[in-house]
Design a protein around this motif. Structure first.
Motif, PDB file in Angstrom:
ATOM      1  N   UNK A   1       0.808  -1.227   0.000  1.00 31.07           N
ATOM      2  CA  UNK A   1       0.000   0.000   0.000  1.00 31.07           C
ATOM      3  C   UNK A   1       0.841   1.278   0.000  1.00 31.07           C
ATOM      4  N   UNK A   2       2.110   1.159  -0.347  1.00 34.97           N
ATOM      5  CA  UNK A   2       2.990   2.338  -0.365  1.00 34.97           C
ATOM      6  C   UNK A   2       3.075   2.979   1.009  1.00 34.97           C
ATOM      7  N   UNK A   3       3.053   2.162   2.042  1.00 33.27           N
ATOM      8  CA  UNK A   3       3.027   2.698   3.410  1.00 33.27           C
ATOM      9  C   UNK A   3       4.364   2.591   4.118  1.00 33.27           C
ATOM     10  N   UNK A   4       4.319   2.889   5.386  1.00 36.14           N
ATOM     11  CA  UNK A   4       5.525   2.950   6.202  1.00 36.14           C
ATOM     12  C   UNK A   4       5.452   1.876   7.292  1.00 36.14           C
ATOM     13  N   UNK A   5       6.557   1.162   7.490  1.00 41.71           N
ATOM     14  CA  UNK A   5       6.627   0.118   8.515  1.00 41.71           C
ATOM     15  C   UNK A   5       7.490   0.625   9.663  1.00 41.71           C
ATOM     16  N   UNK A   6       6.924   0.689  10.862  1.00 42.33           N
ATOM     17  CA  UNK A   6       7.672   1.146  12.040  1.00 42.33           C
ATOM     18  C   UNK A   6       7.935  -0.020  12.964  1.00 42.33           C
ATOM     19  N   UNK A   7       9.047   0.080  13.671  1.00 41.74           N
ATOM     20  CA  UNK A   7       9.327  -0.870  14.757  1.00 41.74           C
ATOM     21  C   UNK A   7       9.261  -0.066  16.048  1.00 41.74           C
ATOM     22  N   UNK A   8       8.551  -0.601  17.019  1.00 40.65           N
ATOM     23  CA  UNK A   8       8.434   0.093  18.323  1.00 40.65           C
ATOM     24  C   UNK A   8       8.785  -0.904  19.424  1.00 40.65           C
ATOM     25  N   UNK A   9       9.551  -0.462  20.395  1.00 38.07           N
ATOM     26  CA  UNK A   9       9.909  -1.357  21.494  1.00 38.07           C
ATOM     27  C   UNK A   9       9.023  -1.064  22.694  1.00 38.07           C
ATOM     28  N   UNK A  10       8.238  -2.042  23.080  1.00 35.96           N
ATOM     29  CA  UNK A  10       7.310  -1.868  24.203  1.00 35.96           C
ATOM     30  C   UNK A  10       8.015  -2.371  25.468  1.00 35.96           C
ATOM     31  N   UNK A  11       8.846  -1.496  25.988  1.00 34.83           N
ATOM     32  CA  UNK A  11       9.741  -1.884  27.082  1.00 34.83           C
ATOM     33  C   UNK A  11       9.373  -1.212  28.400  1.00 34.83           C
ATOM     34  N   UNK A  12       8.065  -1.061  28.646  1.00 34.72           N
ATOM     35  CA  UNK A  12       7.680  -0.362  29.890  1.00 34.72           C
ATOM     36  C   UNK A  12       8.032  -1.172  31.129  1.00 34.72           C
ATOM     37  N   UNK A  13       8.092  -2.491  30.992  1.00 42.70           N
ATOM     38  CA  UNK A  13       8.400  -3.315  32.160  1.00 42.70           C
ATOM     39  C   UNK A  13       9.919  -3.382  32.317  1.00 42.70           C
ATOM     40  N   UNK A  14      10.430  -2.427  33.109  1.00 42.03           N
ATOM     41  CA  UNK A  14      11.887  -2.267  33.179  1.00 42.03           C
ATOM     42  C   UNK A  14      12.573  -3.455  33.836  1.00 42.03           C
TER      43      UNK A  14
ATOM     44  N   UNK B   1      15.881   6.515  14.860  1.00 38.81           N
ATOM     45  CA  UNK B   1      15.777   5.610  15.996  1.00 38.81           C
ATOM     46  C   UNK B   1      14.352   5.110  16.175  1.00 38.81           C
ATOM     47  N   UNK B   2      14.219   3.940  16.782  1.00 34.04           N
ATOM     48  CA  UNK B   2      12.881   3.408  17.031  1.00 34.04           C
ATOM     49  C   UNK B   2      12.334   4.047  18.306  1.00 34.04           C
ATOM     50  N   UNK B   3      11.027   4.052  18.431  1.00 36.25           N
ATOM     51  CA  UNK B   3      10.421   4.579  19.658  1.00 36.25           C
ATOM     52  C   UNK B   3      10.518   3.506  20.748  1.00 36.25           C
ATOM     53  N   UNK B   4      11.069   3.919  21.857  1.00 35.13           N
ATOM     54  CA  UNK B   4      11.133   3.042  23.041  1.00 35.13           C
ATOM     55  C   UNK B   4      10.185   3.623  24.062  1.00 35.13           C
ATOM     56  N   UNK B   5       9.213   2.835  24.473  1.00 32.83           N
ATOM     57  CA  UNK B   5       8.189   3.377  25.375  1.00 32.83           C
ATOM     58  C   UNK B   5       8.776   3.901  26.679  1.00 32.83           C
ATOM     59  N   UNK B   6       9.838   3.255  27.155  1.00 31.95           N
ATOM     60  CA  UNK B   6      10.412   3.658  28.453  1.00 31.95           C
ATOM     61  C   UNK B   6      10.950   5.087  28.429  1.00 31.95           C
ATOM     62  N   UNK B   7      11.165   5.646  27.218  1.00 30.16           N
ATOM     63  CA  UNK B   7      11.666   7.021  27.128  1.00 30.16           C
ATOM     64  C   UNK B   7      10.531   8.029  27.061  1.00 30.16           C
ATOM     65  N   UNK B   8       9.302   7.546  27.115  1.00 24.98           N
ATOM     66  CA  UNK B   8       8.168   8.449  26.888  1.00 24.98           C
ATOM     67  C   UNK B   8       7.137   8.399  27.995  1.00 24.98           C
ATOM     68  N   UNK B   9       7.593   8.098  29.197  1.00 27.25           N
ATOM     69  CA  UNK B   9       6.643   8.001  30.307  1.00 27.25           C
ATOM     70  C   UNK B   9       5.856   9.311  30.478  1.00 27.25           C
ATOM     71  N   UNK B  10       6.464  10.443  30.126  1.00 23.71           N
ATOM     72  CA  UNK B  10       5.758  11.722  30.315  1.00 23.71           C
ATOM     73  C   UNK B  10       4.540  11.828  29.386  1.00 23.71           C
TER      74      UNK B  10
END
Ligand code: GLU
Length: 306
Positions: free
Chosen positions: A45-58, A83-92
């Motif tokens: 579909x001519x789209x974008x593939x993202x990788x996200x790390x769901x690392x909230x459980x430290x 860089x990929x989005x890491x959830x642990x960096x976005x707690x705010x």
């Protein structure tokens, strides 16, 4: 409460999908199926593939599992923006959403520990009560903390009592007019497809921030899909029921609603869902045994989801 302003992402120009593993174990063929279905969809579909790390459980997330995720996906031929989005960096970001819900008076501090909650449910059941369970089989929260006064809550929090944050489901649903739906392009475990009506009540007072972590899976995944502009959520059917909670949060926070495509799981020879803790079924161990990317793609049986 933003009731009517959730807008559909469907129809926007560039589809954006994401593969969102938790780096707390090695990826298995079930993960490969999810990642590859997302990848194929983006390409078709001519789209974008993202990788996200769901690392909230430290306590469970580990750098070596992150490295393994990158290696396995690259070996399979996938590419993604860095860089990929890491959830642990976005707690705010999650805290901002929580404070919005707090202002709406829809969440409350829940003080019972896991053991105390389990004990209450055990006692109630021993007394002959049938205790409601959520779709994952966990009992609904048995505490009555939602009835505490604002002053009692403030005091207990300032006294340092550990607490999670839970959604007051009854109050929330009674403030919403009409039903909430999502477009399901895949299917749930019972073949549910098309326009699906969300049924969040079955989750009870769902947890939005854990005692030890300032968010929960449900909150983080919903906020991130919105922040990253995800238009199509492609993931395993084991998360179909959770979509009702995500849909509710989108409604409350005025977030766009992606399309969803839940896919069947890859099962082991005994018909069980593959588990991250069993290294034997990991992509890494298949690689060590000489499997090629084509072998893994064949095992992922993408054709059965076409
Ligand atoms: N992090 C979740 C998992 O590893 C997937 C979340 C999602 O795709 O919504 O199971």
């Amino acid at each position: 409460m933003s009731n009517a302003n959730a807008t559909a992402n469907a129809g926007l120009s560039t589809p954006i999908v994401r593969f969102a593993p938790s780096p707390n174990g090695l990826l298995h063929v079930g993960h490969a199926r999810s990642a590859l279905l997302n990848w194929q969809f983006a390409h078709a579909n001519g789209g974008k593939f993202l990788l996200r790390l769901e690392d909230i459980d430290l306590t469970r997330a580990r750098p070596e599992f992150e490295t393994a995720i990158f290696e396995d996906l690259a070996w399979l031929g996938l590419e993604w923006p860095r860089p990929v989005r890491r959830q642990s960096r976005h707690f705010s970001d999650y805290e901002t959403a929580l404070s919005e819900l707090r202002k709406l008076d829809l969440i409350y501090p829940a003080f019972l520990s896991r053991t105390e909650a389990a004990e209450r449910v055990r006692k109630a059941e021993a007394g002959g009560r049938i205790w409601p369970r959520d779709p994952d089989g966990a009992p609904h929260y048995p505490g009555d903390d939602r009835t505490l006064t604002a002053a009692q809550r403030t005091k207990r929090i300032s006294d340092g009592e550990p607490h999670a944050w839970r959604l007051d489901m009854k109050a929330t649903l009674s403030g919403l007019a009409g039903s909430m739906c999502w477009d399901e392009l895949g299917a749930g475990p019972n073949g549910e497809t098309g326009k699906i009506t969300a049924t969040p009540a079955e989750w009870g007072d769902v947890i939005l921030a854990r005692r030890d972590i300032p968010t929960s899976y449900h909150l983080a995944v919903t906020i991130d899909d919105s922040i990253q502009g995800v238009t199509d959520v492609i993931r395993g059917e084991d998360l179909f029921a959770a979509t009702s909670v995500h849909r509710l949060l989108q409604q409350l926070l005025g977030l766009p609603v992606p399309r969803y495509r839940h896919h069947g799981l890859v099962l082991d020879t005994g018909g069980r869902k593959l588990s991250k803790s069993e290294d034997a079924t990991s992509i890494a161990s298949w690689r060590e045994q000489g499997a090629t990317p084509a072998d893994i793609i064949a095992m992922a049986r993408l054709d059965s989801e076409a």
